[in-house]
Design a protein around this motif. Structure first.
Motif, short mmCIF file in Angstrom:
data_model
loop_
_atom_site.label_atom_id
_atom_site.label_comp_id
_atom_site.label_asym_id
_atom_site.label_seq_id
_atom_site.Cartn_x
_atom_site.Cartn_y
_atom_site.Cartn_z
N GLU A 287 0.81 -1.21 0.00
CA GLU A 287 0.00 0.00 0.00
C GLU A 287 0.85 1.27 0.00
O GLU A 287 0.38 2.33 -0.35
CB GLU A 287 -0.92 0.02 1.23
N HIS A 288 2.11 1.15 0.43
CA HIS A 288 2.94 2.33 0.52
C HIS A 288 3.44 2.75 -0.85
O HIS A 288 3.91 1.92 -1.63
CB HIS A 288 4.15 2.06 1.43
N LYS A 289 3.37 4.04 -1.11
CA LYS A 289 4.21 4.59 -2.16
C LYS A 289 5.58 4.73 -1.54
O LYS A 289 5.73 5.25 -0.45
CB LYS A 289 3.68 5.94 -2.62
N ARG A 290 6.58 4.28 -2.25
CA ARG A 290 7.90 4.26 -1.65
C ARG A 290 8.94 4.36 -2.76
O ARG A 290 8.79 3.74 -3.82
CB ARG A 290 8.08 2.95 -0.88
N LEU A 291 9.98 5.15 -2.52
CA LEU A 291 11.10 5.17 -3.43
C LEU A 291 11.93 3.92 -3.15
O LEU A 291 12.42 3.73 -2.03
CB LEU A 291 11.93 6.43 -3.23
N GLU A 292 12.08 3.07 -4.15
CA GLU A 292 12.68 1.77 -3.92
C GLU A 292 14.01 1.63 -4.65
O GLU A 292 14.21 2.19 -5.73
CB GLU A 292 11.71 0.66 -4.35
N GLY A 293 14.89 0.87 -4.05
CA GLY A 293 16.21 0.62 -4.62
C GLY A 293 16.73 -0.73 -4.18
O GLY A 293 16.15 -1.40 -3.33
N TRP A 294 17.88 -1.09 -4.72
CA TRP A 294 18.43 -2.42 -4.56
C TRP A 294 18.60 -2.80 -3.09
O TRP A 294 18.30 -3.91 -2.68
CB TRP A 294 19.79 -2.45 -5.27
N TRP A 295 19.07 -1.88 -2.26
CA TRP A 295 19.39 -2.25 -0.88
C TRP A 295 18.16 -2.35 0.01
O TRP A 295 18.24 -2.81 1.13
CB TRP A 295 20.41 -1.29 -0.28
#
Length: 452
Positions: A287-295
């Motif tokens: 449900e979260h909008k989230r900036l996502e990355g590898w770590w």
């Protein structure tokens, strides 16, 4: 640390001259944390340690920091990429962020999975605002303090604009009453109630950078959540300084830097807290909008390099980039000292140090309770109540002389810092400052004011 409090109460309630150096010496003899001073490097002036009361801006360097960083440089030199997995000191780089979780959790009053060391304070704030500032047509306002630290101010305004909102209509600033320097808790609570279900986010600093006011985080958090708002805190001046119980209080998120009281190095790695209630169920449902990355990917499958994001557990899902090892290890070095000293002990000493400094300052002939200070006067705008402040005392001077007086303190080997337009901040840090430091600082201040 009850001995310190008893001694301070004794000299405060007697006819003795509190300014004599003997009292500082006696207080230092009662200090059960005095050995930690030897763990730090002090800058020198004319062959002697400076009197450093600027830990609220940049903490001193622990001696063990250099040793640990040199070990990491040696691993890099001798093992290169293999240091991620095969580390002779048991700190493999692929999971080194785990080294500090337990210590950080203790300091901020959290569960281990609710904290992570990552990024920088303002970039972390931006990342968390993406997730936690989700305005709707009805619920869109942000309540925060007037004269917030500029970076918070800029970040909140920018997120209002990113959602197509006018910051002037979106941001509700709570100000001190006329003639007062700090904000009353009741005025914050009343503002939250007044705006009610139009409030999306309530965000304050734990300790106000200019005045040194420690906000009533428990009451503000509870009241804001009762009207359905998300609650966030900027703990830059609070972490490692004052008691925190973020999990117990139900805080939704928090951010902090670590180069002040946590002594992690200039611009050192920062940290975040996200309450488990905001990660467990919602994370599974994405449900979260989230900036996502590898770590932020599940470490069990991170190195499979798959195309789809599988979030790590808890706050770690908000990590984006791999951990900067050298700044993480610098933080780790300092946190070892916090583990050894204990936050309860540090807080007790801090209360005594700052109380002693206030006692000396109030006995000065240059101290005034008036808000209109002349060029040889100062007043204290930090609350006198120990439960409403941390280590810092903010001394207000005439704006035409404040910078000059701060320069003169430094000439005499006393380092605080200035905040325009009128404040010199002095903050004795309990890990490395002594009562003799405090006595010398106030003695030098009086001397400067006498001479100029």
């Amino acid at each position: 640390m009850t001995e310190l409090r008893e001694y301070l109460d004794k000299i405060d309630n007697s006819d003795t001259d509190v300014s004599v150096a003997e009292h500082a010496t006696n207080l230092d003899s009662l200090d059960r944390l005095s050995q930690f001073r030897q763990e730090f490097h002090f800058p020198q002036k004319q062959g002697s340690d400076i009197t450093y009361l600027c830990g609220n801006s940049l903490g001193l360097m622990p001696k063990r920091t250099q040793t640990l960083i040199e070990e990491e440089l040696d691993v890099w030199k001798t093992r290169a990429v293999e240091g991620h997995f095969d580390h002779p000191y048991g700190r493999p780089w692929k999971s080194c962020d785990e080294l500090v979780k337990a210590s950080l959790a203790t300091i901020v009053g959290a569960k281990t999975d609710e904290v992570v060391a990552m990024g920088q304070l303002t970039s972390n704030l931006h990342k968390l605002l993406v997730s936690f500032y989700r305005p709707t047509q009805q619920r869109y306002k942000i309540i925060f303090e007037d004269n917030a630290f500029p970076s918070d101010n800029y970040a909140l305004q920018s997120h209002a604009r990113l959602h197509g909102l006018d910051p002037q209509l979106t941001l509700v600033r709570v100000k001190p009453r006329q003639g007062e320097s700090t904000i009353r808790t009741q005025d914050i609570l009343d503002t939250i109630s007044e705006h009610g279900d139009s409030v999306a986010l309530v965000m304050f600093s734990g300790v106000q950078f200019y005045t040194g006011q420690l906000f009533d985080m428990a009451s503000i958090t509870s009241h804001a959540k009762s009207i359905g708002a998300i609650v966030g805190w900027d703990l830059a001046h609070a972490v490692g300084n004052v008691p925190l119980k973020l999990h117990e209080w139900g805080v939704d998120f928090a951010v902090w830097c670590s180069y002040k009281y946590l002594n992690s190095s200039p611009g050192g790695i920062a940290g975040i807290f996200i309450h488990e209630s905001q990660t467990n169920e919602r994370q599974q449902q994405m449900e979260h909008k989230r900036l996502e990355g590898w770590w932020g990917h599940d470490p069990e499958t991170r190195f499979e390099m798959g195309p789809h994001f599988s979030p790590s557990f808890g706050a770690s899902a908000w990590m984006v980039s791999n951990t900067p090892v050298l700044t993480l290890i610098a933080l780790y070095a300092s946190l070892q000292l916090f583990d050894e000293a204990g936050m309860d002990n540090l807080r007790a000493k801090s209360v005594a140090l700052t109380g002693y400094m206030e006692l000396l300052l109030r006995k000065s002939k240059h101290f005034t309770t008036s808000d209109n200070v002349d060029h040889k006067q100062f007043t204290i705008i930090t609350p006198s109540n120990e439960h409403e402040r941390g280590a810092q005392l903010s001394l207000k001077f005439n704006k035409d002389y404040m910078l000059f007086y701060n320069e003169q303190l430094q000439v005499h080997g006393v380092v605080g810092d200035d905040r325009k337009p009128k404040v010199i901040r002095l903050a004795p840090a309990p890990l490395y400052n002594t009562f003799s430091d405090v006595h010398r600082a106030v003695t030098v201040l009086n001397k400067v004011l006498d001479e100029y």
